[in-house]
Design a protein around this motif. Sequence first.
Motif, short mmCIF file in Angstrom:
data_model
loop_
_atom_site.label_atom_id
_atom_site.label_comp_id
_atom_site.label_asym_id
_atom_site.label_seq_id
_atom_site.Cartn_x
_atom_site.Cartn_y
_atom_site.Cartn_z
N MET A 95 0.83 -1.20 0.00
CA MET A 95 0.00 0.00 0.00
C MET A 95 0.87 1.24 0.00
SD MET A 95 -3.20 1.34 0.62
CE MET A 95 -3.58 3.07 0.76
N SER A 96 1.76 1.34 1.02
CA SER A 96 2.58 2.54 1.13
C SER A 96 3.51 2.63 -0.07
CB SER A 96 3.38 2.53 2.42
OG SER A 96 4.22 1.40 2.44
N ASP A 97 3.75 1.49 -0.70
CA ASP A 97 4.63 1.51 -1.85
C ASP A 97 3.93 2.07 -3.08
OD1 ASP A 97 7.22 0.90 -1.62
OD2 ASP A 97 7.10 -0.86 -2.95
N GLU A 98 2.66 1.70 -3.21
CA GLU A 98 1.93 2.12 -4.39
C GLU A 98 1.52 3.58 -4.30
OE1 GLU A 98 -1.93 0.79 -7.01
OE2 GLU A 98 -1.71 0.06 -4.97
N PHE A 99 0.98 3.96 -3.14
CA PHE A 99 0.48 5.33 -2.99
C PHE A 99 1.46 6.16 -2.18
CE2 PHE A 99 -3.65 2.96 -3.30
CZ PHE A 99 -3.96 3.42 -4.57
N VAL A 100 1.86 7.29 -2.73
CA VAL A 100 2.72 8.17 -1.97
C VAL A 100 1.88 9.00 -1.01
CG1 VAL A 100 2.78 9.82 -3.88
CG2 VAL A 100 4.54 9.92 -2.15
N LEU A 101 0.67 9.33 -1.46
CA LEU A 101 -0.22 10.13 -0.61
C LEU A 101 -1.61 9.51 -0.68
CD1 LEU A 101 -0.20 12.99 0.93
CD2 LEU A 101 -1.33 13.84 -1.10
N ALA A 102 -2.25 9.36 0.47
CA ALA A 102 -3.60 8.80 0.46
C ALA A 102 -4.48 9.55 1.44
CB ALA A 102 -3.55 7.32 0.82
N ALA A 103 -5.73 9.76 1.06
CA ALA A 103 -6.70 10.39 1.95
C ALA A 103 -7.78 9.37 2.25
CB ALA A 103 -7.32 11.61 1.28
N ARG A 104 -8.20 9.31 3.52
CA ARG A 104 -9.26 8.37 3.89
C ARG A 104 -10.37 9.12 4.60
NH1 ARG A 104 -4.98 5.71 5.14
NH2 ARG A 104 -4.31 4.15 3.66
N SER A 105 -11.56 9.05 4.02
CA SER A 105 -12.77 9.64 4.64
C SER A 105 -12.51 11.04 5.19
CB SER A 105 -13.30 8.77 5.78
OG SER A 105 -13.55 7.50 5.30
N LEU A 106 -11.84 11.85 4.43
CA LEU A 106 -11.45 13.17 4.89
C LEU A 106 -12.67 14.09 4.93
CD1 LEU A 106 -8.65 14.14 5.66
CD2 LEU A 106 -8.37 14.98 3.33
N ARG A 107 -12.83 14.79 6.07
CA ARG A 107 -13.95 15.72 6.24
C ARG A 107 -13.45 17.03 6.79
NH1 ARG A 107 -16.90 11.13 7.60
NH2 ARG A 107 -18.78 10.97 6.33
N LYS A 108 -14.00 18.12 6.31
CA LYS A 108 -13.74 19.40 6.95
C LYS A 108 -15.02 20.20 6.99
CE LYS A 108 -11.52 22.73 8.85
NZ LYS A 108 -10.88 22.60 10.18
N TYR A 109 -15.51 20.44 8.20
CA TYR A 109 -16.69 21.28 8.39
C TYR A 109 -16.24 22.58 9.04
CZ TYR A 109 -19.48 17.00 7.74
OH TYR A 109 -20.04 15.85 7.25
N PHE A 110 -16.56 23.69 8.42
CA PHE A 110 -16.23 24.98 9.02
C PHE A 110 -17.45 25.53 9.73
CE2 PHE A 110 -13.34 24.94 5.33
CZ PHE A 110 -12.14 25.22 5.95
#
Lengths: 330, 334
Positions: free
Chosen positions: A1-16
């Motif tokens: 996984m870490s080899d394939e993806f350099v950056l990964a986001a999981r279920s990212l949320r931002k509520y202002f």
Amino acid sequence: MSDEFVLAARSLRKYFPTGASRMLQRPTDLVQAVDDVSFGLRRGTTLAVVGESGCGKTTLGRLLARLIEPTSGSVTLEGVDVTAASPRELLALRRDIQLVFQDPYACLNPRHSIGQSIGTPIRIQKTLSRSAEKERVRELMQLVGLNPEHYNRFPHEFSGGQRQRAGIARALALQPKVIIADEPVSALDVSIQSQILNLMEDLQASMGLSYVFIAHDLSVVRHIADQVAVMYLGKIVEIGEPAAVYERTAHPYTKALLSAVPVADPRRAAGRQRIVLTGDVPSPVNPPSGCRFRTRCPKADARCATEEPVLLARPGDSDTEHRVACHFPD
Amino acid sequence: MTLLSVQDLHVTFGTADGAVRAVQGVSFDVAAGETVAIVGESGSGKSVTANSLLRLNFGADVRIDGRILLDGRDVLAMSEDEVRSVRGRDVAMIFQDPLTALNPFYTVGYQIAEAFAIHHPGTSKKELREIALDSLQKVGIPEPTKRIDQYPHEFSGGMRQRIVIAIALVNSPKLLIADEPTTALDVTVQAQILELIAQMQAEHGSAVILITHDLGVVAEITERVMVMYAGRVVESASVADAFSTPTHPYTRGLLKSVKSLDTERHERLESIPGIPPSLINLPSGCPFHPRCGFAETLAGRCEREVPELRLVGASRSACHLPEDRLLGLLGGLS
């Protein structure tokens, strides 16, 4: 996984929280800028995030670099959780994630020489001595097509395109693994846009960079993306390789976006069928129930108002990387 | 029938650093009901040309020479009162940023009515309200009876631009100047606004001058295009000709650097090298020669002589290259 993806986001949320006073604020008064976004960026490739103003693409970019804290979810850089990093760890992680901003006039300090600005990350991270820093900055200027003799000039002495080159040089100063570029060519003239896009591609090839390229325009993205994510009101509605997203378009919103791009060819412009969406993007404070696009969607029916569509590959589609969040995909 | 005839327009701004020659010898005609696009990058003089048509070039040290004939009357020779009677009535303008074009302290209904009342004194309040309501309806503002009493900040960008268009069209002008009307808008909204402009033009029969940097927008709604570079018109052609057989190396460069939806991934984009020149310190001869891939084939002529517009095929081009090479420009740098 870490080899394939350099950056990964999981279920990212931002509520202002909205501007209302804290005492009166009800829990519903939140701008759902980014809501449940997940993706993986492969090493040496480009993920383009496309959407209109207010879709959350810039907030997403800022979350990835942890310029702002997510409400929930995580970002991992080569398997390391960026969102959980302590301030000290974060400083180290910032070497690997750098940003390029939209406005080349606003992103450089007008009182610093261009050389000083480009060298700022090196000084903050203390990776090089002052003399080595100057040497490195001159190399960087050369690399992005600026004349190293202009080290002591100030931003106002440069054109928009040259300033954007300086912004890119600064982002490269620490040899990052990932660059998040937020509309890097939107403020530039057409003939200059191509210069900057070509430069970014050259740098990617020679330095193995991975890009998250944020744009509002599908035509700019076509050239540089390995993966395209289309966002609407804080959610990814369609994601896949450009060939899939552009030619086997599944989501009605992507279709409308594609058909809205003006075609620089009068014969084709006259012949094509254009989908003009009615109305504006609804408020992200109070997004529509179910599918957020349903209020402007030509296909919407009762199910769309009650049930939120999940980002999935189309049934029977062999391209499982091409996913769409729609009850009635094409 | 010629509605507007611009003859040898020169606009120069005096600055502390020297004279900025923003427009140099621009001439063109616009027929009644016609749509013409002026295309160029920042600093090409396109907006200065447009502003000159209504004498909107403010500043302490502006010099405008030449003639701007509107229905045979020279705008540059008019008194301030006469120009004021033309502005908004015969010639109206839509600006790039709809928020700065509207007054934040007045309702949109008031602002539409005001534009009408200025040229129609004595109109009753009731009539003015009817006219404002009707205008809002025509430009597609939903619930006009409610929206008429709202302020600009209560509208989205696309809606504000619709209101600016409503104000511009309330007097059914003969000429509508749209200066980058969709640049500040999202693509899906841009498509709506372009449709609206085309539809309004069909209804009112106004001529339209569309100022833009976006060749895509040009191809969508105009018939004729003028390409400007460093204060000069370098090519003037029908839209079909300009796109199929551009007759100026700069137009060719612009076309090649347009990012189209069907080019291949990682395909190398052709770009115009260098940057546009400073208008204070213009290059000698053809202003485009330092960035032009063809300049060196003409043994220094481009550095010495400013090319004049001449007929090349069905288009007009300001380039020293021989006609046969100009007509084959899209073939490449041969």
